[in-house]
Motif scaffolding. Structure first.
Motif, short mmCIF file in Angstrom:
data_model
loop_
_atom_site.label_atom_id
_atom_site.label_comp_id
_atom_site.label_asym_id
_atom_site.label_seq_id
_atom_site.Cartn_x
_atom_site.Cartn_y
_atom_site.Cartn_z
N LEU A 1 0.83 -1.21 0.00
CA LEU A 1 0.00 0.00 0.00
C LEU A 1 0.86 1.26 0.00
CD1 LEU A 1 -2.81 -1.05 2.50
CD2 LEU A 1 -2.92 -1.00 0.01
N ILE A 2 1.92 1.27 0.81
CA ILE A 2 2.80 2.45 0.85
C ILE A 2 3.49 2.65 -0.49
CG2 ILE A 2 4.86 3.40 1.93
CD1 ILE A 2 4.01 2.06 4.51
N ALA A 3 3.98 1.55 -1.09
CA ALA A 3 4.65 1.67 -2.39
C ALA A 3 3.68 2.15 -3.47
CB ALA A 3 5.25 0.31 -2.77
N ALA A 4 2.44 1.67 -3.43
CA ALA A 4 1.46 2.10 -4.42
C ALA A 4 1.14 3.59 -4.30
CB ALA A 4 0.18 1.28 -4.27
N LEU A 5 1.18 4.11 -3.06
CA LEU A 5 0.92 5.54 -2.87
C LEU A 5 2.10 6.40 -3.31
CD1 LEU A 5 -0.85 5.48 0.62
CD2 LEU A 5 -1.91 5.87 -1.62
N LEU A 6 3.32 5.92 -3.13
CA LEU A 6 4.51 6.73 -3.43
C LEU A 6 4.98 6.61 -4.87
CD1 LEU A 6 6.66 6.13 -0.21
CD2 LEU A 6 5.16 8.04 -0.72
N LEU A 7 4.68 5.49 -5.53
CA LEU A 7 5.24 5.25 -6.86
C LEU A 7 4.85 6.31 -7.89
CD1 LEU A 7 6.96 3.46 -8.61
CD2 LEU A 7 4.96 2.03 -9.07
N PRO A 8 3.60 6.78 -7.96
CA PRO A 8 3.29 7.81 -8.97
C PRO A 8 4.13 9.07 -8.83
CG PRO A 8 1.27 6.83 -8.11
CD PRO A 8 2.39 6.31 -7.26
N ASP A 9 4.39 9.51 -7.59
CA ASP A 9 5.22 10.70 -7.40
C ASP A 9 6.66 10.45 -7.82
OD1 ASP A 9 3.04 12.04 -6.44
OD2 ASP A 9 3.44 11.55 -4.34
N VAL A 10 7.18 9.26 -7.50
CA VAL A 10 8.55 8.92 -7.92
C VAL A 10 8.64 8.87 -9.44
CG1 VAL A 10 10.34 7.16 -7.81
CG2 VAL A 10 9.01 7.69 -5.78
N ALA A 11 7.66 8.27 -10.09
CA ALA A 11 7.66 8.20 -11.55
C ALA A 11 7.59 9.59 -12.18
CB ALA A 11 6.50 7.33 -12.03
N ALA A 12 6.77 10.47 -11.60
CA ALA A 12 6.67 11.84 -12.13
C ALA A 12 7.98 12.59 -11.94
CB ALA A 12 5.52 12.57 -11.43
N THR A 13 8.66 12.38 -10.83
CA THR A 13 9.94 13.06 -10.59
C THR A 13 10.99 12.60 -11.60
OG1 THR A 13 9.43 13.24 -8.24
CG2 THR A 13 11.73 13.48 -8.89
N TYR B 1 14.65 13.42 -15.83
CA TYR B 1 15.48 12.67 -16.77
C TYR B 1 14.74 12.27 -18.05
CZ TYR B 1 18.31 12.27 -12.57
OH TYR B 1 19.04 12.54 -11.45
N SER B 2 13.51 12.70 -18.19
CA SER B 2 12.71 12.40 -19.40
C SER B 2 12.64 10.90 -19.64
CB SER B 2 13.31 13.12 -20.62
OG SER B 2 13.31 14.51 -20.42
N ALA B 3 12.55 10.13 -18.58
CA ALA B 3 12.47 8.67 -18.69
C ALA B 3 11.08 8.23 -18.25
CB ALA B 3 13.53 8.00 -17.81
N ASP B 4 10.47 7.37 -19.05
CA ASP B 4 9.13 6.88 -18.74
C ASP B 4 9.23 5.72 -17.76
OD1 ASP B 4 7.88 8.69 -20.39
OD2 ASP B 4 8.08 7.41 -22.16
N VAL B 5 8.60 5.88 -16.62
CA VAL B 5 8.56 4.85 -15.60
C VAL B 5 7.10 4.52 -15.32
CG1 VAL B 5 9.18 4.22 -13.23
CG2 VAL B 5 10.70 5.69 -14.57
N ALA B 6 6.80 3.23 -15.27
CA ALA B 6 5.43 2.81 -15.03
C ALA B 6 4.97 3.30 -13.67
CB ALA B 6 5.31 1.29 -15.10
N GLY B 7 3.77 3.87 -13.63
CA GLY B 7 3.24 4.41 -12.38
C GLY B 7 2.43 3.42 -11.58
#
Length: 266
Positions: free
Chosen positions: A183-195, A200-206
């Protein structure tokens, strides 16, 4: 280069003024330092990175005292056909190709290394906490263990029952930890991907991909850590005589014998 912050800043600047008036282009903080120390006109642009100044090459050489010397060049890959090859004009230049994928790969490896290190540290701290809790539980059960053994309960069966109790508690705790971690990873991953995408203009799955290996490794760490933390207490229990299990002196002597091994391991 196309897509760079410098290109965006110069697109909004007056190039005639930049060349004729020895104008400098910099970010807000750097512009304040330039205005306080130089007489050159300074244009403020938020797109310029901190510590970076854009200027005509002649102005830059003059301010740096490097007349006729160039540290590096950024050359566009598509050049007019009438120009001579760069290797003929300046044969001693070093060609350094931009590789954004490598930088993102190194960033990812560094991030994973940090996560692994912090995970190992958390696991080690958790082992000590569980070791103390199990030691306290065995200390409180000394009288019960003495009574059961005096009534004829085999030592092997008693140890097996305690191990099963630890396995049940560790399974419940491990399952709760995995669910909370997901649950914690699911909440934080979108922000990490956006950063990462913005820097770095790299696409990371959210979104997270649930892998059975992650769940199994988490449960294995929980069960293995609990058994490892309880090994010392179970070993002391198995080595003590029947009627000495509830004695504080016997328990202290059994503990003292293991402290030498713990000190050697430390």
């Amino acid at each position: 280069p196309p897509g760079s912050a410098a290109r965006a800043a110069l697109a909004r600047a007056d190039l005639d003024r930049l060349v004729r008036a020895d104008t400098l282009v910099a970010g807000p903080q750097t512009a304040a330092l330039l205005a306080a120390n130089l007489s050159n006109p300074v244009l403020v642009d938020q797109a310029v990175a901190p510590g970076t100044v854009l200027a005509d090459i002649g102005v830059a050489q003059k301010l740096l005292g490097r007349a006729g010397r160039i540290s590096r060049l950024i050359v566009l890959p598509d050049q007019p056909l009438r120009q001579r090859p760069l290797a003929e004009i300046a044969p001693n230049l070093l060609l350094q190709r931009a590789d954004g994928a490598t930088d993102v790969g190194r960033l990812t490896d560094s991030f994973h290394l940090n996560l692994t290190a912090f995970g190992l540290l958390s696991f080690a701290v958790g082992i000590f906490i569980v070791h103390g809790a199990i030691g306290l539980a065995f200390e409180q059960r000394r009288g019960m263990v003495r009574t059961l053994r005096a009534l004829g309960v085999p030592l092997r069966r008693l140890i097996v029952m305690m191990v099963l109790e630890l396995v049940v508690l560790a399974t419940i705790a491990g399952a709760l930890g995995i669910v909370l971690g997901y649950l914690i990873a699911a909440l934080l991953l979108p922000d990490v991907a956006a950063t990462i995408r913005g820097l770095y203009s790299a696409d990371v799955a959210g979104t997270l991909q649930i892998r059975p290996a992650w769940w199994l490794s988490g449960m294995a760490m929980a069960l293995g850590g609990a058994l490892l933390a309880s090994a010392s207490a179970l070993w002391r229990l198995a080595r003590m005589p029947v009627l000495a299990s509830a004695g504080g002196r016997a328990w202290a002597l059994a503990t003292g014998r293991t402290r030498k091994l713990q000190a050697a391991a430390a």
